[in-house]
Design a protein around this motif. Sequence first.
Motif, PDB file in Angstrom:
ATOM      1  N   GLN A  22       0.832  -1.201   0.000  1.00 59.07           N
ATOM      2  CA  GLN A  22       0.000   0.000   0.000  1.00 59.07           C
ATOM      3  C   GLN A  22       0.870   1.256   0.000  1.00 59.07           C
ATOM      4  O   GLN A  22       1.609   1.500   0.954  1.00 59.07           O
ATOM      5  CB  GLN A  22      -0.925  -0.005   1.213  1.00 59.07           C
ATOM      6  CG  GLN A  22      -1.900  -1.177   1.228  1.00 59.07           C
ATOM      7  CD  GLN A  22      -2.787  -1.181   2.452  1.00 59.07           C
ATOM      8  OE1 GLN A  22      -2.627  -0.346   3.348  1.00 59.07           O
ATOM      9  NE2 GLN A  22      -3.743  -2.085   2.497  1.00 59.07           N
ATOM     10  N   GLY A  25       0.355   3.596   2.875  1.00 61.41           N
ATOM     11  CA  GLY A  25       1.004   3.119   4.086  1.00 61.41           C
ATOM     12  C   GLY A  25       2.469   3.506   4.114  1.00 61.41           C
ATOM     13  O   GLY A  25       2.996   3.930   5.151  1.00 61.41           O
ATOM     14  N   GLU A 337       5.773  -2.422   5.181  1.00 62.14           N
ATOM     15  CA  GLU A 337       4.693  -2.821   4.277  1.00 62.14           C
ATOM     16  C   GLU A 337       4.938  -4.200   3.667  1.00 62.14           C
ATOM     17  O   GLU A 337       3.995  -4.971   3.463  1.00 62.14           O
ATOM     18  CB  GLU A 337       4.510  -1.769   3.178  1.00 62.14           C
ATOM     19  CG  GLU A 337       3.799  -0.518   3.660  1.00 62.14           C
ATOM     20  CD  GLU A 337       2.427  -0.848   4.242  1.00 62.14           C
ATOM     21  OE1 GLU A 337       1.573  -1.377   3.493  1.00 62.14           O
ATOM     22  OE2 GLU A 337       2.216  -0.610   5.447  1.00 62.14           O
TER      23      GLU A 337
END
Length: 462
Positions: A22, A25, A337
């Motif tokens: 993401q 993120g 992530e």
Amino acid sequence: MRLISLIFMAAWLLSAQTDQIQSHGIRAHVRFLASDLLEGRGPGSRGGDLAEAYIASQFEAAGLKPAGEGGGYFQTTPLKTVEVLPGMKLSVRSKEKTIDFRWLDDYVGTSTAQLPEAAFSSEVVFAGHGIQAPEFGWNDYAAVDVRGKAVLLFTNEPPSEDPKFFKGKALTYYGRWTYKYEEAARQGAAAVLIIHTTPTASYGWQVLRANGRPQVQIRRQKDAPGLPFAGWVTEEAGARILALAGMTVESALAAAGRRGFKPFTLPGVVLSGAFRFGLKDTEARNVLGKVEGADLNSEAVIFSAHHDHLGVGEAVGGDAIYNGAIDNATGCALLIEMARAWASLEPKPRRTAIFAAVTAEESGLLGAKFLAQNLPVPAGRITANLNFDSYAPYGRVRDAVLTGADRTTLWPTVEAVAERHQLKLKLDPRPEAGSYYRSDHFAFAQEGIPAFSVNMGSEYIG
């Protein structure tokens, strides 16, 4: 090799699943880790502690199991902070003149002996590049005793186009400044001065000025060799020392690179220094989380990124916080992530994945070295280390630079995986600059683990 291929296929397939990684993120992690609140994430500082706690909480939220000490996410790295206190003195003299050098403007340094004081006044031995490499028939300390003496030398190594002699153009570890200090300490020197030139160091003096702040080191073990004073001098200061013996920087560097070079004492030249050091035990932490593998979970691959930066230092434009957004909040954000996405994979990859956010990279790969020597599983069961360090937020790229991958037996597998995913691979564009030795993968490679860094290329899409 087929089993190793599965590890890398899993890694690269994960990278290709953009719905798993993401971008928002990554941005959020970078924004927090590089904020002024964390004060540049210096090892052992309040900001460094906050960074460690944040990464550990993200690992836990992602579902990673602890892989640190005592069933937790942390591995404490024992460090010593060494600060050169005011009143430092360094000078050189001959019969005709005395030259006093200025801290930061002419020289910087520290003590790897980690003692409260250092004082010396001795003759100066010019030791070329300060290398003892029997496999190349080279010894810059041949027939000379430097115990208790000052040593003057250059970083880098003898020039070579021959792969059998210092591996040609690519810098070996013998060329690194860290090796220079290590070897001089083994030889018993009282002080070492490395003459800086931008070509031999591959960076300017401004980079070295940062060494004027307190330096973080691994705590020295009893009886381990150390240097009372380990320093650098500018090219101009080095020229003034050499001139007292009728030499120039150019002539000294040329002599140091010639086969058959022998060290010698600079006639009539005496180097004197007096230093006091503030010493403080410091503890910084590696952050370790893992995702257990399926049927080969006693073996592991390590994904790493350093979480530290330079902390607070000389103000630039009125701002004294070195935030370290690119270096290396970006690498940590990617690591977090990747860990989250890896933990969500079903079925699980066969081997365990260890995600390691390591400390004190900027101080000499200290956290990675400590981890590589104190692994949660035996080194022989670590299949590979992939390290992530510094990513510019300019867009997607078609290529990647893999520093050190070609030095491992994994290279054919990496090439095959990259081809499958239409990713161009490039090797270190400047091997003579020694980039291979400057990032955390090298600490793992030193322990015999196949290791390399994954960096962005420059062929942007769109």
